[in-house]
Design a protein around this motif. Sequence first.
Motif, mmCIF file in Angstrom:
data_model
loop_
_atom_site.group_PDB
_atom_site.id
_atom_site.type_symbol
_atom_site.label_atom_id
_atom_site.label_comp_id
_atom_site.label_asym_id
_atom_site.label_seq_id
_atom_site.Cartn_x
_atom_site.Cartn_y
_atom_site.Cartn_z
ATOM 1 N N GLU A 65 0.814 -1.223 0.000
ATOM 2 C CA GLU A 65 0.000 0.000 0.000
ATOM 3 C C GLU A 65 0.843 1.265 0.000
ATOM 4 O OE1 GLU A 65 -2.994 0.363 2.945
ATOM 5 O OE2 GLU A 65 -4.316 -1.131 2.035
ATOM 6 N N PHE A 66 2.007 1.215 0.636
ATOM 7 C CA PHE A 66 2.814 2.439 0.731
ATOM 8 C C PHE A 66 3.172 2.970 -0.653
ATOM 9 C CE2 PHE A 66 6.974 4.585 1.059
ATOM 10 C CZ PHE A 66 6.576 5.649 1.850
ATOM 11 N N LEU A 67 3.613 2.090 -1.534
ATOM 12 C CA LEU A 67 3.946 2.546 -2.888
ATOM 13 C C LEU A 67 2.708 2.695 -3.769
ATOM 14 C CD1 LEU A 67 7.284 0.792 -3.893
ATOM 15 C CD2 LEU A 67 6.896 3.109 -3.076
ATOM 16 N N ARG A 68 1.645 1.984 -3.439
ATOM 17 C CA ARG A 68 0.438 2.082 -4.259
ATOM 18 C C ARG A 68 -0.349 3.358 -3.985
ATOM 19 N NH1 ARG A 68 -2.224 -4.036 -4.298
ATOM 20 N NH2 ARG A 68 -0.894 -4.872 -5.970
ATOM 21 N N ARG A 72 0.948 4.358 5.042
ATOM 22 C CA ARG A 72 1.917 3.559 5.772
ATOM 23 C C ARG A 72 1.396 3.096 7.121
ATOM 24 N NH1 ARG A 72 7.066 7.182 7.214
ATOM 25 N NH2 ARG A 72 7.248 5.764 8.989
ATOM 26 N N THR A 73 0.298 3.679 7.588
ATOM 27 C CA THR A 73 -0.138 3.413 8.959
ATOM 28 C C THR A 73 -0.881 2.083 9.107
ATOM 29 O OG1 THR A 73 -2.145 4.727 8.578
ATOM 30 C CG2 THR A 73 -0.259 5.848 9.543
ATOM 31 N N ARG A 74 -1.573 1.624 8.062
ATOM 32 C CA ARG A 74 -2.360 0.389 8.224
ATOM 33 C C ARG A 74 -1.437 -0.806 8.484
ATOM 34 N NH1 ARG A 74 -6.819 -1.664 5.675
ATOM 35 N NH2 ARG A 74 -5.691 -2.000 3.720
ATOM 36 N N TYR A 75 -0.362 -0.907 7.731
ATOM 37 C CA TYR A 75 0.606 -1.975 7.970
ATOM 38 C C TYR A 75 1.298 -1.783 9.315
ATOM 39 C CZ TYR A 75 4.410 -5.296 7.218
ATOM 40 O OH TYR A 75 5.297 -6.349 7.346
ATOM 41 N N ILE A 120 9.422 -1.828 8.010
ATOM 42 C CA ILE A 120 8.124 -1.304 7.600
ATOM 43 C C ILE A 120 8.187 -0.878 6.134
ATOM 44 C CG2 ILE A 120 7.520 -0.569 9.935
ATOM 45 C CD1 ILE A 120 8.111 2.337 8.990
ATOM 46 N N PRO A 121 7.058 -0.845 5.427
ATOM 47 C CA PRO A 121 7.067 -0.545 3.989
ATOM 48 C C PRO A 121 7.742 0.781 3.632
ATOM 49 C CG PRO A 121 4.932 -1.424 4.636
ATOM 50 C CD PRO A 121 5.708 -1.243 5.906
ATOM 51 N N ALA A 122 7.576 1.800 4.458
ATOM 52 C CA ALA A 122 8.147 3.116 4.133
ATOM 53 C C ALA A 122 9.673 3.095 4.102
ATOM 54 C CB ALA A 122 7.660 4.154 5.143
ATOM 55 N N ALA A 455 3.421 8.802 2.482
ATOM 56 C CA ALA A 455 4.518 8.773 1.508
ATOM 57 C C ALA A 455 5.046 10.172 1.224
ATOM 58 C CB ALA A 455 4.053 8.108 0.214
ATOM 59 N N ALA A 456 4.188 11.183 1.317
ATOM 60 C CA ALA A 456 4.611 12.557 1.012
ATOM 61 C C ALA A 456 5.487 13.158 2.109
ATOM 62 C CB ALA A 456 3.383 13.441 0.797
ATOM 63 N N THR A 457 5.387 12.658 3.339
ATOM 64 C CA THR A 457 6.019 13.317 4.482
ATOM 65 C C THR A 457 7.522 13.439 4.311
ATOM 66 O OG1 THR A 457 4.295 12.349 5.892
ATOM 67 C CG2 THR A 457 6.193 13.330 6.984
ATOM 68 N N PHE A 458 8.168 12.399 3.822
ATOM 69 C CA PHE A 458 9.625 12.429 3.694
ATOM 70 C C PHE A 458 10.065 12.307 2.228
ATOM 71 C CE2 PHE A 458 8.769 10.821 7.992
ATOM 72 C CZ PHE A 458 9.397 11.821 8.716
ATOM 73 N N GLY A 459 9.206 12.729 1.332
ATOM 74 C CA GLY A 459 9.514 12.676 -0.092
ATOM 75 C C GLY A 459 9.585 14.062 -0.696
ATOM 76 N N PRO A 460 9.663 14.134 -2.011
ATOM 77 C CA PRO A 460 9.785 15.430 -2.696
ATOM 78 C C PRO A 460 8.560 16.312 -2.558
ATOM 79 C CG PRO A 460 9.486 13.626 -4.271
ATOM 80 C CD PRO A 460 9.719 12.993 -2.950
ATOM 81 N N ASP A 461 7.429 15.730 -2.148
ATOM 82 C CA ASP A 461 6.206 16.519 -1.998
ATOM 83 C C ASP A 461 5.980 16.999 -0.562
ATOM 84 O OD1 ASP A 461 5.566 16.125 -4.700
ATOM 85 O OD2 ASP A 461 4.587 14.211 -4.272
ATOM 86 N N ARG A 462 7.010 16.931 0.262
ATOM 87 C CA ARG A 462 6.848 17.277 1.682
ATOM 88 C C ARG A 462 6.230 18.660 1.872
ATOM 89 N NH1 ARG A 462 8.753 15.859 6.748
ATOM 90 N NH2 ARG A 462 9.114 17.566 8.218
ATOM 91 N N TYR A 463 6.664 19.634 1.097
ATOM 92 C CA TYR A 463 6.230 21.013 1.350
ATOM 93 C C TYR A 463 4.936 21.372 0.625
ATOM 94 C CZ TYR A 463 10.599 21.181 3.754
ATOM 95 O OH TYR A 463 11.621 20.897 4.634
ATOM 96 N N THR A 464 4.302 20.351 0.043
ATOM 97 C CA THR A 464 2.914 20.543 -0.376
ATOM 98 C C THR A 464 1.958 20.291 0.783
ATOM 99 O OG1 THR A 464 2.611 18.230 -1.064
ATOM 100 C CG2 THR A 464 3.509 19.755 -2.698
#
Length: 639
Positions: A65-68, A72-75, A120-122, A455-464
């Motif tokens: 699910e993390f990549l889909r 990340r929280t359900r797992y 964990i998946p992340a 997935a956005a929290t520590f990725g390139p979209d963090r500041y969105t």
Amino acid sequence: MLAEQFEEHLWQHLPSVETIQIYPSIDDRQAWEALPEQVRNVWLSQGEEYLGYTWPVLPATLFMEFLRNGNRTRYENISFDRRKALTALVMAECLESQGRFLDDIVNGIWSMCEETSWVIPAHNTMQPVGLTERHPHLATASLPDKERPVIDLFAAETGALLAWTIHLLQSRLDAVSPLLISRINQEVRERLIKPFLEHDSYSWMGFCDSPIKLNNWNPWINSNLLAIFLLMEPDEELRHGAIVKILRSLDRFIDAYPEDGGCDEGPANWGRAGGSLFDALELLALASGRQISLYDDTKIQAMGSYIQKMHIDGAYFVNFADSPAVVSLLPCRVYRYGTRIDDIAMQAMASNYFHQSNDKELTFSRTPMHVLLNLFMYSELMQADTKPIKQLHCWMPDTEIMCAREREEGSGGIFLAAKGGHNGESHNHNDVGSFMVYADGEPVLIDIGVEEYSAATFGPDRYTIWTMQSGYHNLPSVNGHSQQPGQSSRATATTCLEQGRVSILSLELAQAYAQEAGIRSWRRTCSLIRESSGRSRVVIVEEAEFQAGSNRIELHFMTLLRPEQREGEVILGSFALQFGEKPYKIIIETLPINDRKLAKAWGQQLYRITARFETVHSHTFKLSVTLSKIEKCRAQFTP
């Protein structure tokens, strides 16, 4: 520092795996039966909740699910629940020692050993530096590769959980089947021991060039690996070499830390930064009968005292970066850290936090070491002094955080925290120059904190993500521009001082904004002015120069108190937010909270106040904003 001292002087004090006793095993009935009855009953009840437990499955599609879809929280929730269950069962069996919990413990051990990965998946793609170049599929793998295990935070935690389980229950597990401990040893060796010894290029180790700044991953993982090697590794030469490598890695983390001990990841992450460093130091101290003690270093002492300096009142902490305002501490760990470094204020804060807790007997942790620490020092904490020791003024010159309070005693009065720093910090928010205000221990102007990780929290979209943006901090937007991320976006010419009854932080903010904002200079000065008879106040002075003559300025203020606009000022509970010059417009927005993590801290909604000003044919702007009490009553909010 640590590795050198250990290798030259201290390693000979460590007992072997066969003789080591950090905490009493189940066979030491005198130690376990001496624990207070109240604690025993609570933990027996915890264990009983998991009698006949059906260990929840972790299907491949849940991992994917993390990549889909970024979740990340359900797992994680299922994975963490399994580990909490095993910890509770192990403690209950140690307390009772009648075999009632053993079958469920065996099932828990076996189910974890059967997991394909403990990562964990992340974190699944966080291989050693360079490995993904040789095996490109690892960079985007939606499932774990069993042949190339990753060492992440939770793989190390799981290995340590199983190591503690052996340490506490070895005789009982062997009586069930010698294959249990054999299986644990096999899985821990393949998933953790071999990868750790074979690779120096995990970015969290600090041994290789990596764009990733060392953060809490280093002590979090290293403290768990240290427990594994201390409690499980029979080969003394290998054990010694591994411990030296762990301490070398911890040295990298300590060397990179600021001298003032500040945790730029925020107080909630301190528990896995300075707090996990304490875990490692305490493991060495306990394992050696206190022959190994490394608490005399001034930076290690400063790393501990940081958490006390960031304490506002009750469960509220100065929550810059990815930290909620309401922080769940392990008071037993903070108290013990305080005793080790002889910090009375740290001990008093931890004791006070402990006594205000509704669950003194419980330590909600997947880490057995923390539960054991709480169990075996419960009586000491019950008798500890609970009167907190608070500083009127505190300045951390490297981290650039000022904390100032109106009074040293009790929770009454105004509290102001403000920061400089830069926007490339660990767990960064674009918040250079932001501040927060509490009154009588309750929030007035706030730092929102962070939503549940995705997935956005520590990725390139963090500041969105809105909570990361300066427009949702107590900061200005200029000509439609907010602050930019990155280490070059920073405060400059920062000064902090205490003049009589006034605490002042003054800093230049222009460099935190893009050139397109048209700012030549933006000087912000945050002051707490202490006066008698309830007349103390916070004053924010803005002095700006622009490249052009016409500019639109928006000053944002975040609050959980319902704002009421009156004649150019804004009423917030018992406080008035007053502007030295009447704004062109005041906008009040209601922000519904749909995120579980934010709702836990703030409830169902927050408010953003925007005071808009416009300069016409003027290259300068100067404004004083004052927050002062209008009547003697508490802000009505309970998190």
